[in-house]
Scaffold this motif. Structure first.
Motif, mmCIF file in Angstrom:
data_model
loop_
_atom_site.group_PDB
_atom_site.id
_atom_site.type_symbol
_atom_site.label_atom_id
_atom_site.label_comp_id
_atom_site.label_asym_id
_atom_site.label_seq_id
_atom_site.Cartn_x
_atom_site.Cartn_y
_atom_site.Cartn_z
ATOM 1 N N GLU A 226 0.861 -1.188 0.000
ATOM 2 C CA GLU A 226 0.000 0.000 0.000
ATOM 3 C C GLU A 226 0.898 1.239 0.000
ATOM 4 O O GLU A 226 1.796 1.373 0.857
ATOM 5 C CB GLU A 226 -0.890 -0.014 1.244
ATOM 6 N N TYR A 227 0.670 2.146 -0.974
ATOM 7 C CA TYR A 227 1.499 3.332 -1.141
ATOM 8 C C TYR A 227 0.704 4.578 -0.779
ATOM 9 O O TYR A 227 -0.533 4.608 -0.837
ATOM 10 C CB TYR A 227 1.980 3.452 -2.595
ATOM 11 N N SER A 228 1.427 5.611 -0.384
ATOM 12 C CA SER A 228 0.807 6.915 -0.141
ATOM 13 C C SER A 228 0.778 7.709 -1.441
ATOM 14 O O SER A 228 1.255 7.248 -2.487
ATOM 15 C CB SER A 228 1.595 7.665 0.931
ATOM 16 N N ARG A 229 0.236 8.930 -1.387
ATOM 17 C CA ARG A 229 0.153 9.744 -2.601
ATOM 18 C C ARG A 229 1.533 10.217 -3.087
ATOM 19 O O ARG A 229 1.684 10.606 -4.240
ATOM 20 C CB ARG A 229 -0.750 10.959 -2.361
ATOM 21 N N HIS A 230 2.507 10.179 -2.161
ATOM 22 C CA HIS A 230 3.857 10.583 -2.534
ATOM 23 C C HIS A 230 4.716 9.401 -2.960
ATOM 24 O O HIS A 230 5.898 9.584 -3.265
ATOM 25 C CB HIS A 230 4.525 11.295 -1.358
ATOM 26 N N GLY A 231 4.171 8.198 -2.930
ATOM 27 C CA GLY A 231 4.925 7.029 -3.355
ATOM 28 C C GLY A 231 5.603 6.276 -2.241
ATOM 29 O O GLY A 231 6.302 5.296 -2.498
#
Length: 566
Positions: free
Chosen positions: A374-379
């Motif tokens: 699972e990644y955040s919006r910043h990668g």
């Protein structure tokens, strides 16, 4: 008579019995009691100066007038009376232990034995040739009688009653002397090393100053939730749990969930095991989860290594020398890895096959993976990059019986099979292209059954199977011969048995006629003249007698019953 009555009445009047109160005094008394109950007026005081509870009834607080009418209201007669209380010995009192022996004769003692508790004429010891008065030796101890202790409930059950604290003080002094001897010995050893030049002066001062600081070094850092450490008294006080924490038994109210032990306040199993939650995501997963996570496993491995090293001659201890043990364990791990690498290299040099070990990982070969990331919006990675959990409890991609494909890789007309040979029979052996050709020629809707039947007919029976079938046929022939012989003998015996049955039935019919006539005769007699039937022999009827009874029985619903007697 009149004089006696007057004197008796005068004697009664002589007692100061309470006078009758007026209505006004009674009203004032009641108002004062109400004010005292409400707290507006001060409470009544007894003769000892103690306040009397205004809610206590009058018949409890007041003294009867016939005992002492001059007494004020009091609660002394409701309290334990000192003169009636049983007196017990104090807790400090105990039996006398031991006796001091005198070394010389004392003035006023027994001239024979030297004891101070009796005289020569009362001495029970054997008369000596020369008494203790003249010898001054072998002086007998003074007699003493043990006190009779009458202890109360707490005194009888006090486990330390009669204990002398000086005994513990002697132990403390003994250990203090041993500690002092150790310190002096260590100081002498350090001085010798310093004089010989093996030890530096600064190191000596640092070690000497740190001796007293070792015990209190971590005293300030030991405070933790639920505990309080006092460095002066050297005790650790364990308080209750933190109020903000949720109690363990409230995490899952299901009675079939993890067991909570109220005595030790422990819950070993995971309370959320039945809820389907991941142990890593919940705040508390049981005491066993905490016990086998973190540095606990590492410490257990270190302890195991210390035991094994001690058995092999290395004097290491986890609590005594933790730093030495850690360094030794790390060096052992490095040497073990080097040994494994050397062993693997030697095997590859001898047998080869190194090219198979340099294959790219499976993720690169298939260009996909089942790992959840699972990644955040910043990668940035928020969750994942862990080993994938198996999605099924069954083994996958397992090829059996020489098949090149798994079961279920082929489907036709509503049936599953193997793609490599088009076989519809599970657990069958792979026949390859030959099986594909046979199935394509088969007109049946389920080619697998036809193919299996063809294989069965083509197989020949083995020698043990043929021998077993031959033995079964011979047994059947012998049984048939025996049955034929039995039939010949049974025909002759059946004819004889039928004649015997007819004779028995004839006799049973005659006996039944006699019984019916006897019953009719008894029914015509008076009830008072009938004989008893209990004296006769009673036995179960035979088959012929039952048949005769059924033949002679008259049924009331039979339309021809009226013609039987004609």
């Amino acid at each position: 008579m009149t004089e006696q009555t007057t004197t008796s009445s005068e004697g009664i009047v002589g007692l100061d019995e309470p006078k009758k109160m007026t209505r006004e005094d009674w009203r004032k008394k009641k108002e004062l009691e109400e004010q005292r109950k409400l707290g507006n007026a001060p409470a009544e005081v007894d003769e000892e100066g103690k306040d009397i509870n205004p809610h206590i009834p009058q018949y409890i607080s007041s003294v009867p007038w016939y005992i002492d009418p001059s007494k004020r209201p009091t609660l002394k007669h409701q309290r334990p009376q000192d003169e009636r209380q049983k007196q017990f010995n104090a807790i400090g009192e105990w039996y006398k232990r031991g006796n001091s022996l005198a070394t010389k004769f004392r003035k006023g003692a027994c001239e024979n034995c030297g004891a101070m508790t009796h005289k020569k004429k009362d001495c029970l010891e054997r008369p000596r040739k020369v008494g203790a008065r003249f010898t001054g030796t072998s002086i007998a101890p003074d007699e003493h009688f043990q006190v009779e202790l009458d202890l109360d409930y707490d005194g009888k059950r006090d486990r330390w009653n009669g204990y002398d604290p000086e005994e513990h003080q002697r132990i403390v002094e003994e250990y203090a002397k041993v500690d002092l001897a150790k310190r002096t010995l260590k100081a002498h050893r350090l001085q010798d090393e310093l004089a010989s030049g093996k030890l530096d002066q600064t190191v000596n001062e640092r070690e000497h100053n740190s001796e007293d600081e070792d015990e209190d070094k971590y005293a300030d850092d030991i405070d933790m939730p639920g505990q309080n450490f006092d460095s002066k008294r050297r005790i650790t006080v364990r308080n209750l749990r933190i109020r903000e924490d949720t109690a363990k038994y409230l995490r899952n109210l299901d009675p079939n969930s993890a067991y909570y032990d109220p005595k030790t306040r422990s819950m070993r199993e995971n309370p959320y095991s039945n809820a389907g939650k991941n142990p890593d995501e919940v705040g508390y997963a049981g005491d066993n989860f905490v016990r086998y996570t973190g540095d606990t496993i590492t410490m257990a491995q270190t302890q195991l290594f210390a035991w094994e090293a001690y058995e092999r001659g290395s004097e290491v201890h986890l609590q005594a020398d933790p730093t030495k043990l850690e360094l030794l364990h790390n060096s052992f791990k490095v040497k073990k890895e080097d040994f494994k690498e050397k062993q693997g290299d030697s095997i590859l040099k001898k047998y080869g096959g190194e090219e198979h070990l340099n294959a790219p990982p499976r993720e690169l070969l298939l260009a996909q993976t089942e790992d959840y990331v699972e990644y955040s919006r910043h990668g940035a990675v928020l969750k994942g990059l862990e080993k994938a959990v198996a999605r099924s409890k069954y083994e996958e991609d397992v090829l059996i019986n020489n098949h090149a494909c798994i079961w279920g890789s082929y489907w036709k007309d509503g049936y599953w099979g193997y793609k490599c040979c088009h076989s519809m029979v599970k657990q069958s052996y792979c026949t390859g292209e030959t099986g594909v050709g046979i199935v394509s020629k088969c007109p049946l809707p389920f080619p697998g059954v036809f193919y299996l039947a063809v294989l069965k007919t083509s197989l020949c029976k083995c020698h043990p199977q043929m021998h077993r079938d031959k033995m079964v046929k011979e047994k059947k022939k012998k049984k048939n011969k025996k049955n034929k012989n039995k039939k010949h003998t049974s025909d002759s015996s059946d004819s004889e048995s039928e004649e015997k049955k007819k004779e028995k039935l004839k006799k049973a019919l005659e006996a039944e006629d006699k019984r019916v006539k006897q019953v009719d005769a008894l029914l015509q007699l008076d009830e008072r003249k009938r004989p008893y039937n209990s004296l006769g022999q009673v036995k179960a009827p035979s088959e012929e007698e039952m048949e005769a009874f059924r033949m002679k029985r008259c049924r009331p619903d039979d339309p021809m019953a009226s013609f039987l007697g004609q």
